[in-house]
Design a protein around this motif. Structure first.
Motif, PDB file in Angstrom:
ATOM      1  N   LYS A   1       0.828  -1.214   0.000  1.00 45.42           N
ATOM      2  CA  LYS A   1       0.000   0.000   0.000  1.00 45.42           C
ATOM      3  C   LYS A   1       0.858   1.260   0.000  1.00 45.42           C
ATOM      4  N   LYS A   2       1.902   1.279   0.805  1.00 46.55           N
ATOM      5  CA  LYS A   2       2.782   2.462   0.876  1.00 46.55           C
ATOM      6  C   LYS A   2       3.430   2.717  -0.478  1.00 46.55           C
TER       7      LYS A   2
ATOM      8  N   VAL B   1      -5.192   0.011  -6.391  1.00 44.17           N
ATOM      9  CA  VAL B   1      -4.948   1.446  -6.422  1.00 44.17           C
ATOM     10  C   VAL B   1      -6.268   2.210  -6.322  1.00 44.17           C
TER      11      VAL B   1
ATOM     12  N   THR C   1      -4.102  -4.737  -2.114  1.00 39.67           N
ATOM     13  CA  THR C   1      -4.648  -3.387  -2.124  1.00 39.67           C
ATOM     14  C   THR C   1      -4.682  -2.890  -3.556  1.00 39.67           C
TER      15      THR C   1
ATOM     16  N   ASN D   1      -9.956   7.563  -1.325  1.00 38.80           N
ATOM     17  CA  ASN D   1      -9.766   8.438  -0.162  1.00 38.80           C
ATOM     18  C   ASN D   1      -9.260   9.819  -0.541  1.00 38.80           C
ATOM     19  N   ILE D   2      -9.229  10.100  -1.840  1.00 38.11           N
ATOM     20  CA  ILE D   2      -8.743  11.391  -2.340  1.00 38.11           C
ATOM     21  C   ILE D   2      -9.902  12.168  -2.954  1.00 38.11           C
TER      22      ILE D   2
ATOM     23  N   LEU E   1       1.549   7.101  -6.699  1.00 39.24           N
ATOM     24  CA  LEU E   1       0.563   8.119  -7.054  1.00 39.24           C
ATOM     25  C   LEU E   1       1.103   9.514  -6.778  1.00 39.24           C
ATOM     26  N   ASP E   2       1.788   9.674  -5.670  1.00 36.29           N
ATOM     27  CA  ASP E   2       2.391  10.964  -5.338  1.00 36.29           C
ATOM     28  C   ASP E   2       3.423  11.352  -6.388  1.00 36.29           C
TER      29      ASP E   2
ATOM     30  N   GLU F   1       0.930   4.415  -2.729  1.00 41.26           N
ATOM     31  CA  GLU F   1       0.785   5.820  -2.351  1.00 41.26           C
ATOM     32  C   GLU F   1       1.963   6.641  -2.873  1.00 41.26           C
ATOM     33  N   ASP F   2       3.168   6.078  -2.783  1.00 39.72           N
ATOM     34  CA  ASP F   2       4.350   6.772  -3.305  1.00 39.72           C
ATOM     35  C   ASP F   2       4.276   6.919  -4.823  1.00 39.72           C
TER      36      ASP F   2
ATOM     37  N   ILE G   1      -6.794   3.413  -2.890  1.00 36.13           N
ATOM     38  CA  ILE G   1      -6.008   4.606  -2.578  1.00 36.13           C
ATOM     39  C   ILE G   1      -6.725   5.852  -3.073  1.00 36.13           C
TER      40      ILE G   1
END
Length: 322
Positions: A77-78, A113, A111, A119-120, A84-85, A81-82, A116
């Motif tokens: 998951k992390k 995407v 998980t 939640n945005i 997408l960032d 997130e990285d 992720i």
């Protein structure tokens, strides 16, 4: 020049064909290594991005497979997130191929995407994310050629809808799939049993290889495992890897995929499929591998007694059927 670059988190060799041949898209691998189980890192992303820029390639997006083919492991998951960032900062898109998502041994370990993105609130971020899926793997229906594109971008969905007229699914196929997938009791039972069988088969091959002295990357999904034969290489090069692959193919009659075909930057890794055969066939394959390793150990001490390279002596003896 445009580029969709994806990770040597590693990608199946057919992506080269599917993405490059007709479109002219350039693929720049994001090289990961075994030190962190081939997980994508921010440093690897930046390095690949700079490599593309240095080659005067305009980067348009990152393409990943989750779960990974050939690793047989889910993306953390992390890491998602990285990713997408990173895509937001570089003003590029993220494409996630989740074709093996239903073949994760334990559902809690996967998980998407999509989770992720949910939640945005920023629509501009959501519009960068696109998910592709197919019934080929999880349901074992490759011949049906049925897939989906799930995107938060109206332009992408609109274009895909127009392009779909060239790859229409027959009415009979649509009717059958609609009937099957609407049966929730059947689909839930099918996925559950399939996951259980894949997990048992995975445990069988990994334990069998371990008894032969061969280690595998810890996996939790898919139809294959990622096997490390680097210690068997005479030369720590791509040629050395292909030489070992050729020996295994011709002498053991086993066809495994060398890591170099998946753009792996570390030589000696191989993808082994375990779900496309009967249990009896798998046992035969493991038996051949055990014999292969026993012969190697038997002649390894030759190095201390002869100037002849023991690796080649061992191969010659194996080739003569001794």
């Amino acid at each position: 020049m445009h580029c969709i670059y994806r990770t040597v988190y590693l990608f199946h060799y057919r992506f080269d064909r599917d993405l490059r041949w007709r479109t002219g898209v350039k693929i720049v691998p994001i090289h990961c290594d075994s030190s962190n189980h081939f997980q994508i890192t921010p440093e690897a992303l930046e390095s690949a991005y700079q490599t593309a820029r240095d080659a005067n390639i305009r980067v348009r997006g990152v393409l990943i497979t989750n779960p990974s083919n050939p690793l047989g492991a889910t993306v953390q998951k992390k890491v998602l997130e990285d990713l997408l960032d990173f895509c937001v900062r570089k003003n590029i898109h993220l494409v996630s191929d989740e074709i093996y998502s239903g073949s994760v041994f334990h559902a809690s370990e996967f998980t998407s995407v999509a989770e992720i993105v949910e939640n945005i609130d920023d629509v501009s971020v959501k519009e960068r994310v696109h998910i592709v899926y197919s019934l080929s793997k999880d349901l074992g229906l490759p011949g049906f050629r049925v897939g989906t594109i799930y995107s938060y971008n109206d332009n992408v969905v609109r274009t895909a809808r127009r392009m779909s007229s060239f790859t229409l699914v027959s009415s009979q196929t649509q009717h059958m799939l609609a009937s099957m997938l609407s049966d929730e009791e059947f689909t839930e039972k099918y996925i559950r049993i399939n996951r259980e069988r894949l997990r048992r088969r995975y445990d069988t091959i990994v334990e069998g290889l371990k008894k032969a002295g061969i280690e595998c990357l810890k996996g939790n999904a898919g139809l294959f495992c990622w096997m490390n034969l680097g210690f068997l290489l005479e030369k720590k090069t791509k040629d050395g890897e292909l030489q070992l692959w050729d020996v295994i193919l011709k002498e053991l009659n086993l066809n495994i995929s060398p890591g170099s075909s998946c753009h792996c930057s570390e030589v000696g890794w191989f993808r082994v499929c375990f779900a496309n055969m009967s249990e009896n066939t798998l046992e035969i394959a493991l038996k051949r591998i055990h014999e292969f390793m026993d012969r190697r150990r038997r002649f390894w001490n030759v190095k201390k007694k002869s100037k002849v390279n023991p690796f080649f002596w061992w191969l010659n003896i194996w080739g003569r059927g001794n």
